[in-house]
Design a protein around this motif. Sequence first.
Motif, PDB file in Angstrom:
ATOM      1  N   GLY A  28       0.987  -1.237  -0.123  1.00  0.00           N
ATOM      2  CA  GLY A  28      -0.117   0.063  -0.004  1.00  0.00           C
ATOM      3  C   GLY A  28       0.814   1.252   0.095  1.00  0.00           C
ATOM      4  O   GLY A  28       0.367   2.272   0.461  1.00  0.00           O
ATOM      5  N   LEU A  29       2.126   1.154  -0.347  1.00  0.00           N
ATOM      6  CA  LEU A  29       2.820   2.141  -0.136  1.00  0.00           C
ATOM      7  C   LEU A  29       3.032   3.317  -1.390  1.00  0.00           C
ATOM      8  O   LEU A  29       3.439   4.383  -1.301  1.00  0.00           O
ATOM      9  N   GLY A  30       2.423   2.882  -2.607  1.00  0.00           N
ATOM     10  CA  GLY A  30       2.347   3.737  -3.765  1.00  0.00           C
ATOM     11  C   GLY A  30       1.581   5.007  -3.538  1.00  0.00           C
ATOM     12  O   GLY A  30       2.457   6.100  -3.758  1.00  0.00           O
ATOM     13  N   GLN A  31       0.632   4.984  -2.901  1.00  0.00           N
ATOM     14  CA  GLN A  31      -0.335   6.194  -2.891  1.00  0.00           C
ATOM     15  C   GLN A  31       0.267   7.121  -1.651  1.00  0.00           C
ATOM     16  O   GLN A  31       0.473   8.123  -1.810  1.00  0.00           O
ATOM     17  N   VAL A  32       1.010   6.393  -0.610  1.00  0.00           N
ATOM     18  CA  VAL A  32       1.593   7.243   0.350  1.00  0.00           C
ATOM     19  C   VAL A  32       2.905   8.008  -0.339  1.00  0.00           C
ATOM     20  O   VAL A  32       3.162   9.059  -0.148  1.00  0.00           O
ATOM     21  N   LEU A  33       3.762   7.164  -1.431  1.00  0.00           N
ATOM     22  CA  LEU A  33       4.733   8.042  -1.779  1.00  0.00           C
ATOM     23  C   LEU A  33       4.256   8.841  -2.954  1.00  0.00           C
ATOM     24  O   LEU A  33       4.947  10.066  -2.912  1.00  0.00           O
TER      25      LEU A  33
END
Length: 262
Positions: free
Chosen positions: A205-210
């Motif tokens: 789920g890191l894509g949106q955070v980055l």
Amino acid sequence: MPDLPPPASPPRPAAPPAAPPAWRRLWPLGLLLAGLGLAYALGLHRALSLDALATHRAALAGFVAARPVLAPLLYLGLYILVVGASLPGATVLTLAGGLLFGPWLGAAAAVAGATLGACLLFLAARHALAGALARRAGPRLARVAEGLRRDGFWVLLSLRFLPVLPFWLVNLAPALAGMRLAPYAAATFLGIIPATAVFAGIGAGLGQVLEAGGRPDLSVILSPGILLPLLGLAALSLLGAWWRRRRQGGRDAAPGGQQRGD
């Protein structure tokens, strides 16, 4: 009276085998140290950061999409190198695995890479240093080594479940104490699965955070919902060591030295 033959002299004790040359013992460890130096010289340690992952995320995702078979193999090889050479950045690499391959494949590749890299470092350290250390070991270290040979799987499993010590130190200490490879590899493989799955799930789920310019909250591993199950698993593994020792003590105490039936 005929002369008696002279009594045969007692056989001389066999000389201890000569220690192998230093270069023959140390070359695997030297190779890993050379790899570590080369990685630092090439700046690989700077590439294993959240900033680098955020910068190159789109390019990495495109590479994975274009080469769905080669990309996981390269990731596995990189993970083996990072763990085997004790480079910092394994956590970021696990997050990247979840981001690029999804939580299941990312976790599986990270567990395989970490286990193989840890076994590589274990074998290199044991080949280079364990023999010399055993020859110079005092009674205390000999007792520690005996304990690891007897209960090393359970002790190492508890340390893997709850990583309270640096990963590289937990990789090296059993090798220097004379632990066997099979229980070491099994405890490493099983013990790193829970935490690796957590970090791979965060990475998925890191894509949106980055994209939003944020950073993942890695302190989630210390939250009660994650930490308490890990503590429970570590306690169960130590309970296994205690139960095995208790059973062994019961066998030793059986009359006539015979093992008691369960």
